[in-house]
Design a protein around this motif. Structure first.
Motif, PDB file in Angstrom:
ATOM      1  N   ASP A   1       0.834  -1.210   0.000  1.00 44.39           N
ATOM      2  CA  ASP A   1       0.000   0.000   0.000  1.00 44.39           C
ATOM      3  C   ASP A   1       0.868   1.259   0.000  1.00 44.39           C
ATOM      4  O   ASP A   1       0.550   2.247  -0.678  1.00 44.39           O
TER       5      ASP A   1
ATOM      6  N   PHE B   1       2.272   1.568  -3.532  1.00 44.71           N
ATOM      7  CA  PHE B   1       1.225   2.008  -4.456  1.00 44.71           C
ATOM      8  C   PHE B   1       0.888   3.473  -4.232  1.00 44.71           C
ATOM      9  O   PHE B   1       0.634   4.213  -5.189  1.00 44.71           O
TER      10      PHE B   1
ATOM     11  N   THR C   1       1.472   6.628  -7.095  1.00 47.06           N
ATOM     12  CA  THR C   1       0.377   7.456  -7.596  1.00 47.06           C
ATOM     13  C   THR C   1       0.748   8.934  -7.551  1.00 47.06           C
ATOM     14  O   THR C   1       0.035   9.762  -8.110  1.00 47.06           O
TER      15      THR C   1
ATOM     16  N   LEU D   1       3.559  -4.411  -9.851  1.00 57.89           N
ATOM     17  CA  LEU D   1       3.861  -2.981  -9.753  1.00 57.89           C
ATOM     18  C   LEU D   1       4.414  -2.469 -11.072  1.00 57.89           C
ATOM     19  O   LEU D   1       3.978  -1.439 -11.596  1.00 57.89           O
TER      20      LEU D   1
ATOM     21  N   ARG E   1       1.711  -2.463 -13.805  1.00 57.24           N
ATOM     22  CA  ARG E   1       0.768  -1.356 -13.623  1.00 57.24           C
ATOM     23  C   ARG E   1       1.396  -0.013 -13.982  1.00 57.24           C
ATOM     24  O   ARG E   1       0.725   0.866 -14.514  1.00 57.24           O
TER      25      ARG E   1
ATOM     26  N   ILE F   1      -4.761   1.743  -9.579  1.00 55.76           N
ATOM     27  CA  ILE F   1      -4.609   0.895  -8.395  1.00 55.76           C
ATOM     28  C   ILE F   1      -5.833   1.124  -7.528  1.00 55.76           C
ATOM     29  O   ILE F   1      -6.054   2.228  -7.030  1.00 55.76           O
TER      30      ILE F   1
ATOM     31  N   THR G   1      -6.124  -3.705  -3.632  1.00 54.83           N
ATOM     32  CA  THR G   1      -5.197  -4.343  -4.569  1.00 54.83           C
ATOM     33  C   THR G   1      -4.072  -5.060  -3.835  1.00 54.83           C
ATOM     34  O   THR G   1      -3.741  -6.208  -4.147  1.00 54.83           O
TER      35      THR G   1
END
Length: 198
Positions: A92, A95, A99, A164, A167, A174, A178
């Motif tokens: 997390d 991710f 972002t 990762l 993506r 995400i 996820t």
């Protein structure tokens, strides 16, 4: 450290100044606006000094990451004694980082560095792809009977990092949950007690 090229022996002071300048400029401007000329000016060295030791700005950024000047303490998962919760928390955080514009720039620059320079790719794999910190966390989980004793720890790390990269390259969103779903896929369904074999 990057593979040293022919020429003058690298000055540790200059090397450190270049890496620190790169980290500062990356944080301020992002990868797209980072230039070798700008790093040279910030570090007080000649542009050719940088090119003598690093073949590209992506290799330079990769070294900054590997030496802890970017994302300090973000490469390994926590160890609370719950491997699933630790991996979900860690993913997390990653991710969340990617972002953000600077996180996206960092990951894409590392992919570019690995693609253009096999030595950089090998070093990133050794340090990140299935990170030594991640492998150590899995080994601790084996010792605590959280995962089976013959778990392929290197491959588990690769299986968690692969999505990762996919993506990032595809710019896939995400979504919430996820990280938890990835951990469930990689470690298998939750069981009440996993005892080591043998």
């Amino acid at each position: 450290m990057s593979e040293q090229r022919r020429g003058a022996v690298r000055s540790e002071t200059a090397r450190r100044a270049i890496l620190e300048a790169t980290a500062r400029l990356f944080a301020a401007r992002g990868y797209d606006h980072l230039t070798i000329e700008g790093v040279a000016h910030e570090a007080g060295v000649g542009k050719q000094t940088i090119y003598r030791w690093w073949p590209s700005k992506s290799a330079l950024v990769a070294d900054c990451l590997l030496e802890g000047l970017l994302l300090p303490n973000r490469l390994g998962p926590p160890d609370t004694g719950d491997i699933r919760a630790d991996l979900v928390t860690w993913l997390d955080e990653i991710f969340d980082l990617v972002t953000q514009p600077i996180g996206e720039s960092l990951i894409l620059s590392l992919i570019a560095a690995a693609a253009e320079n096999p030595d950089v790719g090998r070093r990133l794999y050794a340090s990140m792809g299935a990170t030594s910190a991640l492998v150590e966390r899995f080994e601790a989980a084996i010792a605590a009977s959280e995962i089976r004793v013959d778990a392929p720890v290197q491959e588990i790390g690769e299986a968690l990092m692969g999505p990762l990269i996919v993506r990032m390259l595809s710019r896939s969103p995400i979504t919430p949950g996820t990280a938890e779903r990835l951990v469930d896929v990689v470690l298998g369904p939750v069981r009440a007690g996993v005892a080591p074999r043998g």
